[in-house]
Each structure stands twice: as structure tokens, then as C-alpha cells.
Design an enzyme around this catalytic site. Sequence first.
Site, mmCIF file in Angstrom:
data_model
loop_
_atom_site.group_PDB
_atom_site.id
_atom_site.type_symbol
_atom_site.label_atom_id
_atom_site.label_comp_id
_atom_site.label_asym_id
_atom_site.label_seq_id
_atom_site.Cartn_x
_atom_site.Cartn_y
_atom_site.Cartn_z
ATOM 1 N N ALA A 79 22.087 10.698 -17.956
ATOM 2 C CA ALA A 79 21.981 12.206 -18.308
ATOM 3 C C ALA A 79 20.759 12.309 -18.787
ATOM 4 O O ALA A 79 20.041 11.539 -18.980
ATOM 5 C CB ALA A 79 23.040 12.633 -19.284
ATOM 6 N N CYS A 80 20.078 13.561 -18.429
ATOM 7 C CA CYS A 80 18.753 13.800 -18.841
ATOM 8 C C CYS A 80 18.547 13.844 -20.269
ATOM 9 O O CYS A 80 19.417 14.036 -20.943
ATOM 10 C CB CYS A 80 18.283 15.207 -18.225
ATOM 11 S SG CYS A 80 18.989 16.777 -18.998
ATOM 12 N N LEU A 81 17.095 13.964 -20.612
ATOM 13 C CA LEU A 81 16.931 13.369 -21.948
ATOM 14 C C LEU A 81 17.268 14.828 -22.836
ATOM 15 O O LEU A 81 17.391 14.573 -24.196
ATOM 16 C CB LEU A 81 15.509 13.105 -22.196
ATOM 17 C CG LEU A 81 15.056 11.680 -21.678
ATOM 18 C CD1 LEU A 81 13.493 11.651 -21.502
ATOM 19 C CD2 LEU A 81 15.682 10.668 -22.496
ATOM 20 N N SER A 108 19.915 16.415 -22.989
ATOM 21 C CA SER A 108 21.194 16.328 -23.415
ATOM 22 C C SER A 108 21.104 15.645 -24.740
ATOM 23 O O SER A 108 22.321 15.627 -25.594
ATOM 24 C CB SER A 108 22.054 15.420 -22.446
ATOM 25 O OG SER A 108 21.595 14.170 -22.594
ATOM 26 N N ARG A 109 20.160 14.986 -25.478
ATOM 27 C CA ARG A 109 20.320 14.428 -26.683
ATOM 28 C C ARG A 109 19.938 15.338 -27.622
ATOM 29 O O ARG A 109 20.143 15.069 -28.900
ATOM 30 C CB ARG A 109 19.104 13.354 -26.697
ATOM 31 C CG ARG A 109 18.961 12.507 -25.786
ATOM 32 C CD ARG A 109 20.014 11.922 -24.988
ATOM 33 N NE ARG A 109 19.959 10.762 -24.165
ATOM 34 C CZ ARG A 109 20.167 10.713 -22.876
ATOM 35 N NH1 ARG A 109 20.545 11.495 -22.269
ATOM 36 N NH2 ARG A 109 19.595 9.483 -22.260
#
Length: 273
Positions: free
Chosen positions: A180-182, A184-185
Site C-alpha cells: 500500500a502506498c505511504l 495510507s499511513r
Amino acid sequence: MIDLTTETLDLKEARLRAIFRELGSVLVAFSGGVDSALVLHVASQELGERAVGITARSESLAEREYAGAVGFAAAIDARHEVIETRELHDPSYAANPVDRCYFCKSELYEKLAAIARERGIPHIVDGYNRDDEGDWRPGRKAAREHDVRSPLYDAGLRKADVRALAQRLGLAVWDKPALACLSSRFPYGTPITLELLRQVDRAEQTIHDAGFRACRVRHHGEIARIEVPPADVAALADPAIRDGIVAGVRAAGYRYVTLDLGGYVSGGYNPSR
């Protein structure tokens, strides 16, 4: 109606290969995860030079993931190219709304569609599979708007099928943790900046360097909330490992370093959670 759950992997693989032969020529949206890796591999086997993998290098893609995608494509001798995307420059994306992924995928597919038109390639394909339809995926709207095909879904493959087939075909990424791309954090509504993306990336790299394949560093201002699979929680909490991780995550820019005892949860910030 065909019961896809009772079909053998052989039948699903045969259908997948037939789909590619029918499509004739494709651009593969290749992120480096196991799903799109399987798509690129089988497309390349069936179509040869008429299958082209495209990886979007953006600020929200971890450097280790970019390197992994490039290395995988080279290892299977697939046609592969890299384009630049700048979704972070879109205020609608940077504001981090619940449909953030729509704006990211819209930019990606617009660029892929332009490449496809220029080269006379009739189809764009992705790695969407049957298990993905139950998840929160606003990017699917962008895929529909750009007529993106999903061969894994059309062939009836679920995530377990994808991993099993990738293993059978000898793909090194068959057991790679979910990607998942960053962005999403970050909790929805938290504005995303390049500086914060790099901060998360550095913090997660510390955990990967300590030997943990699957992890997320959830950003809460000064607090880094680390998620690893439940089976790895005790190992990360071991002082022999923990102290180095704490030092590395603090060096990345966090003041407080916490470990989520509940373990890693995919899509932890999604509205359905």
C-alpha cells in the site's frame, strides 16, 4: 453460473492466459505487488513484446518498493518502463479525503491511457482480484472511467489463488506482504506532505532493516504507531531489537514510538473499519 470457488487452479490459470491472448496487447499497471507481478508475468509469457509493464514512481511509493518493482521486471525479462506521477501536487489528493485513492488512480490511468493511445495499445490492465471487491477501494471508480481491465478478477482468481499460482510459476514475490502506498499511513483528513511521506518511509525502513517483512508505521503527529503481524509483536518488543527500532524511528522524526498490540490490520484507516 460457474462456481469459481470449486474450480481448480489449473482451470483459472488457463482462463487467465486465454484472456490475455484475447486482449492481444496490454499496458500493465505494475506496482510491484504480487497481484500485478503475476499479471505482468503471465501477460509477458502470452504476449511477449505486446505486454508492457508501467510503474508509476511517485512521492508516495517507498523507495524499497520502487527498487523491488524494477528488479522483478528485469528478473522475468519483461518489457518495463517507469513514469513519474505527481498526485501530491493535486490539492484534492493532498487533503487526504476518504476517496484519496480516486485522485491518485485518476492521474495514473490518464497517463497510461495517453501512452496506450500513442502506441496503439488497446487495453490497460491491473491486478484487481476477486477478494478485492469486498474492500474499500475508491480507485475502482477511476479504473471504470478509463476502461481498465482486471484479468485476475475476470479469470476468477482470489488472493490465495494469486499467491499459489505465483509460487507455482516460480515468482519470488509470491509471499510478499500486501503493498500500500505511504499515504495510507495517515488518518483521513490529515494533510499529506512530501516531508511526512519521507518521515514515514524512513521509520518503516528501520523496521524492515530489523528483519520484519510486513509493517506499517501509522502517523499520529509526534506519535508513530507501529503495526506488525500479531505473530511478530513479541519479537519486536524484545529489548535486543526494540531499542534499535525506537532509536531509528525517533531519528526519522517521531517523538514517541508505540507498538500496536492488536497487530497489523490492512486498510486500518478505511471507513469500513
